[in-house]
Structures are given as C-alpha cells and as structure tokens.
Design an enzyme around this catalytic site. Structure first.
Site: not given
Ligand code: GLY
Ligand code: NAD
Length: 357
Positions: A245, A264
C-alpha cells in the site's frame, strides 16, 4: 518462458510469462487439465481485440468454451454485474468441473475472481491479465471483489486463481494512460522491496517505456516474484502485505477528492512522493534517496505534485475514512531507504498537511 510460483501450500499456482503466450493458452490448459469446459469473461473492449486469438488457441486443441462480456470500465465492477454473470453461468449449466478465464485488466480479474469465489460456493478460475497493472499486481495474490456506491472494493474475498498466464505483447494495444497506471505500481515494488530492481528501472527507463520485449518481460517477472513472495508470507494482509500500500493511503485520498478524475496510477505516484516527504520529515529517509525516487517517478512521465486546486481538507477527511484506517487513524508505508519500508500510524496532522502541500 519464465515461471514464478506463488507458494501457498495446496493452493499454490504458477505465473507463466511469455511473449505470445495468448496463442498457446490452448496447449497450456490442455496440459494442466483444469476443467471440462472454460467460460471466458472479458470486457467488451478486450473481447473485441483479443477474444479471437484466444478462441483460435482453445478451438485448436478441441477445448470447449463460452464467452461472457460486460461493458468495459470501473463502473461495471459492481454487484449487478456479478448477479448478471452468475445468472449466465447458471443458464449455461456451469458446474464445479468448469473453470472461468479472466481475460482483461484488473476490473475483469476482480469481477471474475469474485464470481468464481461465490458461484456454487467456489469454482476454479485462471487469469490472463492484459493491462500492465493487472500483469504486475492485480492478477496475483487472490484479492477479488467489487465496488459499492459507498466505496471501492468493499465487497470481496481472498480467492486464489489456479494459474496466471501473462503475454506481455498484448500491452502494445494498451492506451498510454493505462500503461502509466501500471508503471506507478512497478516503481512501488522497487522502493518497497528491491533496490537492485529500482536501479534496473532507472537504467532501462526508455526500453521499458517503449515496451522493449526483453525489458518489459523482465520487469513483469521481477514484480510478480516480489508480489508472490509477499503474498506467500502474508496472504490475508495481516502484516507484510500492507507494504504493497506504499503511496496508496495518500493516493486514495487524492483519487477520491478528485472524484476519480485523477487516474489511480497518477494518484499513487503523487502518494509515493507525499509519503516520502513524511518519511524525510520523520528522519526515516534521506533527502537524497527521496529525490532519487521522485526523479524516477517523473522520468517515467508520472506526476510528482498534488494539483493545488484539490481540496486539502476533503483529502484529509478521505484519509480518516480509508477502509484500511483503524479507528479513523490511517497507516502509512514509509521508505527508510530505497528497497525498504516501515509501517506506522504515528503521523501528525501537521506532517500530513505538509505532505499534501
Ligand atoms: N494490490 C495490493 C494487494 O494485492 O495487496
Ligand atoms: P481495467 O481492467 O478497467 O482496464 C483499463 C482499460 O484498458 C479498460 O478500458 C480495458 O478495456 C482496457 N484494456 C485492457 N487491456 C487492454 C489491452 N491489452 N489493450 C487495449 N485496451 C485494454 O483497469 P486496470 O487498470 O487493469 O485495473 C484496475 C482495477 O484493478 C481496479 O478496479 C482496482 O481496484 C483493481 N486492482 C485490484 C488489485 C488486486 O489485488 N485484486 C490490485 C490493484 C488494482
């Protein structure tokens, strides 16, 4: 062909990366004998460009399949689409011996994975990601789900695919803005986990931007290897997986405050630079390393400053209601150097204000 394994015991699966793999899916599925029939799920845009190639590959091996489509875009990532798809699966008589194929970007992967997780209490699915974001991030790790009017990704499940098939050549038709979305996640992996990979990105910037076959394949394999290692260590995001994150806590606030007019990847790029400012202010990261990260983000054509017209107090209110915030306190993934991060919720309002400005 490169194969990266996601090690999750009996739910382990391979990520196969090869230029031109889309034309060999029939062979891959025949060898793996995953199902008696396959249901391809794609958005209308991707189906128009790539279904024929997949169709030829499957038909060439005598594999039975059907196609289901939905309108392209995040607006389709909702419970109504899941209900429509589930009804279509029932009308086709799909059962637990069948397998879904997600052909498309992260929206298709998240929808298909969630439908697979709940249809008949769970049937198999595989991913054929076609955006860079999906190839380096969303197709790996088993996060599936849809949005609610109240927020993104609020309904879903952890449900792993049986295999991920990545053909980097499909990126040739991707609009440049979509490529940038994926590149923000690519840079993220270098900063959070792998300094050597960060250096590779700095050295091969032009080749990557021009989708040079060997360079982009290497990038995808390195990103998938990092994500596979993180997911294998912490599948359900109780600890290590939270490092993915980086840039997203502040980035989501930017995205939401712009009413999603800022894409995004752009928001994550701004969020990474803002997180670095906090890390520097807390004496966790050197200014020199922060500048190097900012330069690589800018070098790939991503923005490094949050537009001045965005309402700062609105962004702060989104931070507090972030679905990953605990008791209104968001957490921040902050680099300590290129290749390493720490996670903290100990960030003052003043530091957040300074980062947003
Ligand atoms: N894209 C963040 C996750 O897969 O945890
Ligand atoms: P997307 O699936 O909407 O694809 C973006 C656009 O590109 C769409 O219009 C699509 O039709 C088009 N497209 C896809 N492949 C193409 C190709 N090869 N050539 C031409 N056009 C093509 O969006 P995305 O950026 O791939 O994914 C975003 C979604 O992924 C979000 O919903 C996000 O929440 C989710 N996501 C999930 C995870 C996860 O771990 N599950 C991680 C990150 C993001």
């Amino acid at each position: 062909m490169k194969i990266v394994e996601v090690g999750l015991g009996e739910r382990s699966y391979p990520i196969i990366v090869k230029t031109g793999l889309l034309d060999e899916i029939g062979t891959e599925l025949q060898e793996r004998k995953l199902a008696k029939r396959y249901i391809v799920i794609a958005d209308d845009k991707v189906a128009t460009i790539y279904f024929e190639r997949l169709c030829n590959s499957l038909a060439g091996k005598g594999i039975k399949f059907e196609l289901l489509t939905f309108p392209s875009g995040e607006e389709s990532k909702n419970l109504a689409t899941i209900a429509d798809l589930s009804s279509s699966l029932a009308q086709y008589g799909v059962d637990r011996k069948d397998c879904l194929i997600a052909l498309g970007g992260g929206v298709t992967g998240d929808i298909t994975g969630f439908a697979a997780a709940i249809y008949m209490r769970g049937i198999s699915f595989v991913q054929i990601p076609t955006t860079l974001l999906a190839q380096v991030d969303s197709s790996v790790g088993g996060k599936t789900g849809v949005d609610l009017p109240e927020g993104k990704n609020l309904v879903g499940s952890f449900y792993q695919p049986k295999a991920v098939f990545i053909d980097n050549s499909v990126l040739a038709t991707l609009p440049s803005g979509e490529l940038l979305n994926g590149l923000a996640e690519v840079i993220k992996y270098g900063v959070i986990y792998d300094r050597n990979f960060f250096e590779l990105l700095a050295n091969k910037q032009q080749q990557i931007l021009h989708l040079d076959e060997r360079s982009i394949e290497e990038v995808i394999v390195r990103c998938c290897s990092i994500k596979a290692a993180v997911v294998a260590a912490d599948e359900k995001e109780s600890n290590l997986r939270r490092i993915l994150n980086y840039g997203h806590t502040l980035g989501h606030a930017v995205e939401a405050a712009s009413n999603f007019s800022i894409p995004h990847g752009m928001a994550v790029a701004m969020g990474m630079v803002a997180a670095n400012k906090i890390a520097v202010a807390k004496s966790l990261l050197s200014l020199h390393e922060a500048e190097r990260i900012k330069n690589i983000i800018a070098g790939f054509g991503l923005p490094v400053a949050i537009p001045s017209e965005l309402d700062r107090s609105l962004m702060k209110s989104y931070l507090k209601t972030d679905k990953k915030a605990l008791a209104g306190k968001p957490f921040f993934v902050l680099p300590t150097c290129i290749g390493q991060v720490t996670i903290t919720d100990d960030v003052t309002e003043e530091l957040i204000d300074a980062a947003f400005n």
